[in-house]
Scaffold this active site. Structure first.
Site, PDB file in Angstrom:
ATOM      1  CB  VAL A 266     -87.384 -17.836 -48.977  1.00 34.38           C
ATOM      2  CG1 VAL A 266     -85.935 -17.754 -49.739  1.00 34.38           C
ATOM      3  CG2 VAL A 266     -87.877 -16.698 -48.434  1.00 34.38           C
TER       4      VAL A 266
ATOM      5  CB  VAL B 232     -88.635 -24.091 -47.230  1.00 31.18           C
ATOM      6  CG1 VAL B 232     -87.521 -24.438 -48.120  1.00 31.18           C
ATOM      7  CG2 VAL B 232     -87.897 -23.694 -45.798  1.00 31.18           C
ATOM      8  CE  LYS B 233     -92.293 -20.697 -54.704  1.00 36.10           C
ATOM      9  NZ  LYS B 233     -92.502 -19.466 -55.540  1.00 36.10           N
ATOM     10  CB  ILE B 234     -88.932 -27.953 -52.167  1.00 34.81           C
ATOM     11  CG1 ILE B 234     -88.233 -27.287 -50.814  1.00 34.81           C
ATOM     12  CG2 ILE B 234     -88.125 -29.000 -52.743  1.00 34.81           C
ATOM     13  CD1 ILE B 234     -88.225 -28.458 -49.974  1.00 34.81           C
TER      14      ILE B 234
END
Ligand code: E4P
Length: 219
Positions: free
Chosen positions: A57, A83-85
């Site tokens: 996400v 966690v996508k960054i």
């Protein structure tokens, strides 16, 4: 080798999860554009449907403090949530902070070998080179993917390369031939891989030939 499904389509997720083909889901903010439910509701549903899958996400905040809070909240949705960054310099302090907190990260929107190597050096879990978007912008996406995979092997990074934005079966084949650790596929591309025309033609031919020799039925 891990296969992710790049979608928020719950029906597609249910189908491929039941078949045991996919290891996780990747999402991005654009995928929610035409969603009829709130993104958080859909994300919780995906996590519920796929408790053993790796669910990616992406953060949407750009301010450091807000992005940090959002990243922590995303991770709190489940132990299987990554966690996508984006690979942007404004997020470097955030990435360093999340690594210290042992929050798994997938660096998205990766477009060059040096960008990928920096992220590998920082120690993130995944980096996602966007192969299709590289081609869209006149670069050789598979060549850059190859160079990223080779440099990670050379430097001994534990970061997994996740080939993203793959648009054609040929790109998927080439990514696999390079020994990529993971790919993410839109459901339509995964369907296309499952339905090879030559397999279809072969089945029709076998059926015709079988009908033509009724004398020799053995079953
Ligand atoms: C992956 O994490 C991305 O969501 C996805 O592969 C982007 O693909 P696109 O370039 O087709 O939007």
């Amino acid at each position: 080798m891990l296969i992710f499904l790049d979608t928020i389509d719950l029906k597609a997720i249910e189908k491929f999860v039941q078949l045991g083909i996919v290891d996780g889901i990747t999402t991005n903010p654009s995928l929610f554009l035409h969603a009829t439910q709130a993104p958080i509701k859909i994300i919780k549903e995906i996590i519920h449907m796929f408790p053993h899958g790796i669910i990616n996400v992406e953060i949407t905040e750009q301010d450091h403090d807000k992005a940090y809070i959002q990243a922590v909240k995303i991770r709190e949705l489940g132990n299987n949530v990554v966690v996508k960054i984006p690979a942007h310099d404004m997020y470097l302090p955030l990435i360093a902070q999340l690594i210290k907190k042992q929050i798994p990260i997938n660096i998205t929107l990766v477009f060059s070998v040096s960008q990928a190597v920096l992220m590998g050096k920082m120690g993130v879990q995944y980096i996602s080179p966007f192969v299709g978007r590289l081609y869209d912008n006149g670069f050789d996406g598979i060549e850059i993917l190859k160079n990223i995979i080779q440099s990670f092997a050379l430097y001994g990074f534990s970061t997994k390369v996740l080939a993203a934005s793959l648009r054609t079966i040929d790109q998927v084949n080439k990514a696999i031939e390079l020994g990529v650790a993971s790919v993410t596929l839109a459901p339509s591309l995964l369907e296309e891989i499952c339905c090879n025309q030559l397999t279809e033609q072969g089945i029709q031919k076998f059926a015709q030939d079988w009908q033509a020799q009724k004398e020799n039925l053995f079953i």
